[in-house]
Design a protein around this motif. Structure first.
Motif, PDB file in Angstrom:
ATOM      1  N   GLY A 113       0.802  -1.206   0.000  1.00 45.16           N
ATOM      2  CA  GLY A 113       0.000   0.000   0.000  1.00 45.16           C
ATOM      3  C   GLY A 113       0.840   1.264   0.000  1.00 45.16           C
ATOM      4  N   MET A 152      -4.898   6.859  -1.810  1.00 42.07           N
ATOM      5  CA  MET A 152      -4.534   5.654  -1.070  1.00 42.07           C
ATOM      6  C   MET A 152      -4.539   4.511  -2.082  1.00 42.07           C
ATOM      7  SD  MET A 152      -4.863   2.739   0.754  1.00 42.07           S
ATOM      8  CE  MET A 152      -6.564   2.274   1.024  1.00 42.07           C
ATOM      9  N   ASP A 153      -3.358   3.974  -2.354  1.00 39.16           N
ATOM     10  CA  ASP A 153      -3.164   3.060  -3.476  1.00 39.16           C
ATOM     11  C   ASP A 153      -2.812   1.673  -2.966  1.00 39.16           C
ATOM     12  OD1 ASP A 153      -2.735   2.371  -6.238  1.00 39.16           O
ATOM     13  OD2 ASP A 153      -0.593   2.435  -5.841  1.00 39.16           O
ATOM     14  N   LEU A 154      -3.540   0.663  -3.424  1.00 33.10           N
ATOM     15  CA  LEU A 154      -3.223  -0.726  -3.126  1.00 33.10           C
ATOM     16  C   LEU A 154      -2.617  -1.350  -4.377  1.00 33.10           C
ATOM     17  CD1 LEU A 154      -6.338  -1.970  -1.106  1.00 33.10           C
ATOM     18  CD2 LEU A 154      -4.122  -1.188  -0.243  1.00 33.10           C
ATOM     19  N   GLU A 169      -3.591  -2.121  -9.629  1.00 36.72           N
ATOM     20  CA  GLU A 169      -3.558  -0.972  -8.725  1.00 36.72           C
ATOM     21  C   GLU A 169      -4.980  -0.502  -8.497  1.00 36.72           C
ATOM     22  OE1 GLU A 169      -0.290   2.206  -8.389  1.00 36.72           O
ATOM     23  OE2 GLU A 169      -0.260   1.648 -10.507  1.00 36.72           O
ATOM     24  N   THR A 475       4.648   4.211   2.585  1.00 38.40           N
ATOM     25  CA  THR A 475       4.301   2.906   2.032  1.00 38.40           C
ATOM     26  C   THR A 475       4.137   1.929   3.185  1.00 38.40           C
ATOM     27  OG1 THR A 475       5.054   1.106   0.595  1.00 38.40           O
ATOM     28  CG2 THR A 475       6.761   2.368   1.718  1.00 38.40           C
TER      29      THR A 475
END
Length: 476
Positions: A113, A152-154, A169, A475
């Motif tokens: 993340g 907010m990136d997974l 993503e 991260t």
């Protein structure tokens, strides 16, 4: 063996030679010795002849047991789903090592993340700074300072087999127009890598436009600066380039003695007809025109200096903008040329990169040429940046100068605004996973004016923008 027995019997033989010994006893010893010699000769003859077959155990003559039944081939597809349903299992587990089927290997899913929180203060209304395509936010609905929730990136990956892999993503992003949070599938691609000489991908990818869009994705933790260069801004943030691609791509390498040539090619849906409605660019399911976009290019790396690379790519697509689908504060009060016909778009991007663990230099320039059917001259939009930084321990000062000069009469990218100016800053890596960035930006900015009814008109607004930004990126 005879020598050994001779040594043992020598004392007895010597005793028999003594004077007065009983002759009968001596004859008996000679006879015994003769018998032993004969026995030894018999044993030696047996050892030199083929061995007699060993006795076969009685159990070995019993009938062989029946062979074990072959293991059933694991079910797959609809059969596996039915077996899972019959057992009361979730059918998504069918064929994936659950109760129904046992597999020797299950792909391991890895999730990483990224996120950030920001703060800005500027000499202009923040709604003006966020004037992205399609944004209905009036310039009066904002202040000169704000905190902002970043993406907010997974980032999810799976090594399916030795050569097949998957990545996606998923972004949770706040919308400056509504202040709500939405979910975007930014990338979703499956890749096959034969070797570094050939690989293939299919799905929703980041188009291989220049260097920045291929190297830096949605996690802001990786990039030195707070934001991407304006020319490489995402479509839903006002960027003029087709950042995402729905289609297929291939790339590889041709090794050389001194220079290695890396090549790549892409085919995709391209932009939607109403290209200014950026939230639907590109077409995820149904392309609204038959023509497909193509992108081909290369870059060179010296064999002795992998930190250095230079490259070029050419993107082309057909566009058919529609006046009725254009976003903004009303219908434009000036005519667009040939807006009902199609445009041929060509994009040329060149880059030069030199990056080491402590030093960073990146420079790119993009030229967009949109030519309407029947027009003699294309409409030009240009943009680029040059960035340099140097690490001193955990501190990395940097400087970026960027430019974006759109053609305001081009219906394919008319709303991106003009941005030209420097952005110095400092990045502090607090630890391996958290960084703090401080950045000051000065821009010469132009965009459309709006009359009292909200209709966008020419001439454009022309302002000088000064902005101080902070970003805590991480991260996990």
């Amino acid at each position: 063996m005879l020598l050994f027995l001779g040594v043992l019997l020598a004392p007895l033989w010597a005793q028999g030679q003594q004077p007065g010994a009983d002759r009968a006893e001596m004859e008996a010893l000679k006879a015994e010795l003769k018998r032993i010699e004969l026995r030894l000769q018999e044993l030696e003859s047996r050892q030199s002849s083929p061995a007699a077959p060993a006795a076969v155990p009685e159990s070995a003559t019993a009938p062989a047991p029946e062979p074990a039944p072959l293991q059933a081939v694991p079910s797959s597809g609809a059969e596996a789903v039915k077996e899972a349903a019959d057992r009361g299992m979730d059918t998504m587990d069918a064929g994936m090592g659950g109760e129904t089927i046992s597999l020797p290997h299950i792909p391991e899913l890895k999730i990483r993340g990224f996120g950030d929180i920001r703060g800005f203060v500027a000499n202009q209304n923040m709604a003006v700074l966020a004037n992205s395509p399609g944004s209905p936010t009036p310039a009066t609905q904002g202040g000169n300072a704000t905190f902002a929730l970043g993406l907010m990136d997974l980032f999810v990956t799976s090594q399916i087999t030795e050569k097949f892999s998957y990545l996606t993503e998923i972004g949770f992003e706040a919308d400056p127009a509504s202040n709500g949070v939405g979910v975007d599938l930014e990338r979703a691609q499956i890749s096959y890598m034969q070797s570094d000489k050939f690989s293939f991908s299919a799905g929703r990818t980041h188009a291989m436009l220049g260097y920045y869009n291929s190297a830096f994705h949605h996690g802001t933790w990786f990039q030195t600066t707070i934001d991407r260069p304006r020319i490489f801004e995402f479509e839903d943030s006002g960027g003029p380039l087709p950042i995402h691609n729905i289609g297929v791509s291939a790339m590889g390498k041709l090794p050389g003695n001194k220079v290695q040539l890396h090549w790549f090619g892409e085919v995709g849906n391209g932009k939607q007809t109403y290209s200014l409605q950026s939230t639907v660019t590109p077409a995820n399911v149904l392309a609204d025109h038959t023509g497909k976009s193509t992108n081909i290019g290369f870059y060179l790396t010296p064999r002795t200096e992998n930190n250095l690379r230079a490259g070029f790519n050419w993107y082309q697509a057909s566009l058919v903008p529609q006046i009725g689908q254009m976003p903004g504060y009303g219908t434009p009060a000036f005519p667009f040329p040939n807006a009902a016909s199609y445009y041929k778009q060509n994009i040329f991007i060149a880059h030069a990169i030199y990056i080491t663990p402590t030093f960073e230099f990146m420079a790119e320039d993009a030229e967009i040429r949109d030519r309407a059917r029947g027009a003699n001259q294309p409409l030009y939009t240009s943009g680029g940046y040059a960035q340099i930084s140097r690490a001193f321990g955990s501190m990395r000062p940097y400087f970026r100068y960027q430019w974006l000069n759109p053609n305001f009469r081009d219906p394919n990218n008319a709303w991106v605004g003009r941005w030209v100016g420097p952005s110095p800053g400092v990045r502090w890596d607090i630890n391996t996973f958290v960084a703090l960035k401080t950045e000051f930006s000065h821009f010469d900015w132009k965009n459309f004016s709006a009359d009292q009814s909200g209709t966008q008109t020419l001439p454009v607004q022309h302002k000088s923008l000064d902005q101080l930004g902070l970003q805590l990126t991480y991260t996990f």
